[in-house]
Write a protein that holds these residues in place. Structure first.
Motif, PDB file in Angstrom:
ATOM      1  N   LYS A  64       0.815  -1.213   0.000  1.00  0.00           N
ATOM      2  CA  LYS A  64       0.000   0.000   0.000  1.00  0.00           C
ATOM      3  C   LYS A  64       0.846   1.260   0.000  1.00  0.00           C
ATOM      4  N   TYR A  65       2.003   1.213   0.666  1.00  0.00           N
ATOM      5  CA  TYR A  65       2.832   2.410   0.790  1.00  0.00           C
ATOM      6  C   TYR A  65       4.224   2.173   0.197  1.00  0.00           C
ATOM      7  N   LYS A  66       4.259   1.556  -0.968  1.00  0.00           N
ATOM      8  CA  LYS A  66       5.542   1.260  -1.609  1.00  0.00           C
ATOM      9  C   LYS A  66       6.276   2.529  -2.037  1.00  0.00           C
ATOM     10  N   ASN A  67       5.546   3.633  -2.200  1.00  0.00           N
ATOM     11  CA  ASN A  67       6.204   4.888  -2.556  1.00  0.00           C
ATOM     12  C   ASN A  67       6.872   5.552  -1.361  1.00  0.00           C
ATOM     13  N   SER A  68       6.535   5.092  -0.148  1.00  0.00           N
ATOM     14  CA  SER A  68       7.127   5.665   1.057  1.00  0.00           C
ATOM     15  C   SER A  68       8.465   5.033   1.379  1.00  0.00           C
ATOM     16  N   ALA A  69       8.578   3.728   1.157  1.00  0.00           N
ATOM     17  CA  ALA A  69       9.811   3.021   1.508  1.00  0.00           C
ATOM     18  C   ALA A  69       9.865   1.703   0.740  1.00  0.00           C
ATOM     19  N   PRO A  70      11.071   1.192   0.462  1.00  0.00           N
ATOM     20  CA  PRO A  70      11.197  -0.130  -0.155  1.00  0.00           C
ATOM     21  C   PRO A  70      10.888  -1.215   0.857  1.00  0.00           C
ATOM     22  N   LEU A  71      10.841  -2.454   0.413  1.00  0.00           N
ATOM     23  CA  LEU A  71      10.517  -3.576   1.286  1.00  0.00           C
ATOM     24  C   LEU A  71      11.426  -3.622   2.516  1.00  0.00           C
ATOM     25  N   GLN A  72      12.745  -3.508   2.307  1.00  0.00           N
ATOM     26  CA  GLN A  72      13.678  -3.579   3.424  1.00  0.00           C
ATOM     27  C   GLN A  72      13.483  -2.424   4.399  1.00  0.00           C
ATOM     28  N   GLY A  73      13.071  -1.278   3.882  1.00  0.00           N
ATOM     29  CA  GLY A  73      12.799  -0.133   4.740  1.00  0.00           C
ATOM     30  C   GLY A  73      11.616  -0.382   5.652  1.00  0.00           C
ATOM     31  N   TRP A  74      10.540  -0.987   5.112  1.00  0.00           N
ATOM     32  CA  TRP A  74       9.373  -1.295   5.937  1.00  0.00           C
ATOM     33  C   TRP A  74       9.696  -2.369   6.973  1.00  0.00           C
TER      34      TRP A  74
END
Length: 381
Positions: free
Chosen positions: A52-62
């Motif tokens: 849902k918020y892929k524009n906020s952070a990449p997978l590793q960031g989440w």
């Protein structure tokens, strides 16, 4: 530019009073709330946020944010990214405090009454919490509405000048309607050839320094503005776009041409209020704002390619600051200089003028200001 008229007449106001509180080193962070919908039930937490918020952070960031305890489920911190979500659960993501770009905090009041004020939202709210009354003594009206200070339009980070704010809900709704009227007229094909000089309930005029020499004394730009995907801008970048763009109209008047400096001083009146409209329109006709790091001829960004990868994330888990320029980058010369509006609650027309920075003055204006300063010094002596 023709000015609206009223039975009561036109009022100019300029108080010169300033206020503001120094900014802290870090802001307070932000909190984002979601309620899990049935369609997302049985998803894992990491699936929910990274999709849902892929524009906020990449997978590793989440993954980092979750393991850092920045997300709660129904009020409880959950650090397991594979936690299964249930429909109706309340999710809260707490973004950590961060240092924002430097910004001025001392703000000058150009006009103020119970309905209107020109400030910046956070400083406005701080001022309101401190119970500071209006400088003109106009807030003693016992029938005045409870105040809810809020801007009714925006200025780009690199744009100086007038910011119009409403202090009451009624003023906010009416001023928003004024702006919407201008935009709707632009979108009406039956009025596509209208003259910007017509009477309107609100009018904004900017000063700008454009690169290159604009040959015509007056240019009407009707290029639509749309959105394209762009790295580092979550909701997309506004650009000149004929196919999916929304109508936009700008009138450009040349004030002075600097042949040796290869730039043109212009006045721009906008009927619509699309984000970054003046920057996009001037670049569309081949004359981007002098020093604009983002927009180039054609109304598009200088760079299109992504400069970061899936595993390239910042300390807070979000994407690294893009190498490519983004809309908040400054360096250009644009100033909201002149605003005329019908007061939202009183039968009068208000004209506000924000003093020009030296670089956006004509030679005549600069000379007059210099003479005034000399006269002032002489009179004091």
């Amino acid at each position: 530019m023709s000015k609206p008229t009223t039975e009561v007449g036109e009022e100019r106001a300029q108080t010169g009073e300033t206020f503001g509180v120094p900014w802290p080193d870090l802001n307070d962070g932000l909190t984002y709330t979601d309620t899990v919908r049935p369609s997302n039930a049985a998803s894992t937490m990491i699936e929910f946020y990274s999709t849902k918020y892929k524009n906020s952070a990449p997978l590793q960031g989440w993954l980092q944010r979750i393991r850092n305890g920045q997300i709660t489920v129904d009020g409880e911190v959950v650090k397991d990214p594979h936690t299964i979500l249930r429909a109706g659960s309340e999710l809260m993501y707490h973004r950590l405090p961060w240092k924002e770009p430097d910004a001025p905090y001392l703000l000058e009041i150009l006009y103020e009454d119970d309905d209107l004020q020109r400030t910046v939202l956070t400083q406005l709210q701080w001022r309101e919490c401190q119970g500071i009354s209006t400088s003109l003594g106009l807030s003693t009206n016992p029938g005045a509405q409870q105040q809810h200070p809020v801007p009714v339009h925006r200025l780009g980070r690199g744009t100086s000048g007038i910011l119009l704010c409403a202090k009451s809900k009624l003023a906010k709704s009416r001023l928003a309607a004024y702006f919407a009227e201008g935009t709707s007229v632009v979108g009406d094909n039956r009025k596509s050839n209208m003259d910007l000089g017509g009477v309107r309930r609100i009018s904004k005029v900017y000063r700008a320094l454009a690169s290159g020499i604009i040959d015509k004394d007056e240019v009407i730009i009707k290029q639509p503005i749309g959105i394209m995907r762009y790295q580092g801008v979550a909701n997309g970048l506004y650009v000149a776009s004929s196919s999916v763009g929304k109508p936009a109209l700008s009138k450009v008047d040349v004030l002075e041409r600097d042949i040796p400096g290869n730039c043109t001083l212009v006045q721009v009146e906008i009927q619509s209020g699309r984000p970054h409209q003046i920057r996009i329109h001037l670049s569309f006709i081949g004359h981007p704002l002098l020093g604009d790091p983002l927009y180039v001829t054609g109304g598009h960004p200088k760079c299109f390619n992504s400069e970061s990868g899936e595993n390239d994330f910042a300390q807070d888990g979000g994407y690294q600051r893009p190498i490519n320029p983004v809309p908040g980058d400054c360096g250009y010369y644009l100033h909201a200089h002149h605003l005329v509006l019908h007061h939202p609650t009183m039968k009068k027309v208000i004209e506000i003028i924000a003093p020009l920075p030296h670089v956006l003055q004509t030679q005549k204006e600069a000379s007059q200001e210099h003479c005034a300063q000399i006269t002032g010094v002489a009179s004091v002596s």
